[in-house]
Design an enzyme around this catalytic site. Structure first.
Site, PDB file in Angstrom:
ATOM      1  N   GLN A  69       0.912  -1.361   0.173  1.00 45.66           N
ATOM      2  CA  GLN A  69       0.003   0.023   0.011  1.00 45.66           C
ATOM      3  C   GLN A  69       0.926   1.284  -0.042  1.00 45.66           C
ATOM      4  O   GLN A  69       1.933   1.236   0.524  1.00 45.66           O
ATOM      5  CB  GLN A  69      -1.034   0.018   1.198  1.00 45.66           C
ATOM      6  CG  GLN A  69      -1.860  -1.075   1.211  1.00 45.66           C
ATOM      7  CD  GLN A  69      -2.655  -1.188   2.725  1.00 45.66           C
ATOM      8  OE1 GLN A  69      -2.645  -0.316   3.514  1.00 45.66           O
ATOM      9  NE2 GLN A  69      -3.538  -2.153   2.754  1.00 45.66           N
ATOM     10  N   VAL A  70       0.697   2.235  -0.621  1.00 42.60           N
ATOM     11  CA  VAL A  70       1.127   3.552  -0.914  1.00 42.60           C
ATOM     12  C   VAL A  70       1.782   3.768   0.670  1.00 42.60           C
ATOM     13  O   VAL A  70       3.160   4.312   0.523  1.00 42.60           O
ATOM     14  CB  VAL A  70       0.350   4.754  -1.347  1.00 42.60           C
ATOM     15  CG1 VAL A  70       1.092   6.085  -1.466  1.00 42.60           C
ATOM     16  CG2 VAL A  70      -0.283   4.207  -2.812  1.00 42.60           C
TER      17      VAL A  70
END
Length: 187
Positions: A72-73
């Site tokens: 995830q970012v």
């Protein structure tokens, strides 16, 4: 590594333990890859990784400790904290996610340009995962899109894979094991 360690490694009297980093964007199949590599007794129901999971598996005479990093970012900046302590990288790519290949390329460039990886002969295994998807790009097209041919200072290999069925995983792990063992012999 001392003389006794080298001799015992040559004669396979000592099992070697190595640490690898498993990276890729979220939903690429990193945890599924690792789950398939574990023994049947250790397999679990795979859920999205939040932060970091530590998994163990064995291949030939080598025990792997795999740091399964969230893709995830907000967690990707954590990857770099583990570069200096790993002996190989497994980069999992969702071959059916054409829209995010540019993001994969950006993350790969950050990895390759990081001070802890630049001078290191760090083998990188790419799994072009989800090959069973109808719209999946071939591993050759993914290699081309990511400009993998430009990686000249690190050994790399790309394998088409389907982590759910385990297809392509053994070939990739065999290559990674050989590269890591070669690095150990050179130490």
């Amino acid at each position: 590594m001392g003389l006794l360690d080298k001799l015992s490694s040559l004669f396979r009297l000592k099992k070697r333990e190595v640490k690898v980093l498993v990276v890729g964007l979220n939903n690429s199949g990193k945890s599924t890859v690792l789950n398939h590599l574990k023994s049947d007794d250790d397999k679990i129901t795979v859920e999205p990784t939040v932060g970091l999971n530590v998994e163990k598996f064995k291949h030939n005479n080598v025990g792997f400790t795999a740091l399964d990093m969230s893709g995830q970012v907000r967690y990707r900046e954590v990857w770099e904290h583990y570069y200096s302590d790993c002996e190989g990288i497994i980069f999992v790519i969702d071959s059916s996610d054409r829209l995010r290949l540019a993001v994969v390329q950006e993350e790969l460039e950050l990895l390759l340009q990081h001070p802890d990886t630049v001078g290191k002969r760090l083998p990188i295994l790419f799994f072009a995962n989800k090959m069973d998807a109808r719209d999946a790009l071939s591993s050759v097209k993914i290699a081309s899109a990511l400009n993998l041919h430009r990686i000249i200072n690190k050994p790399w290999h790309i394998c088409a894979s389907n982590a759910v069925k385990g297809e392509g995983l053994d070939e990739g792990i065999e290559w990674l094991t050989q590269q890591i063992c070669e690095n150990i012999r050179k130490e």
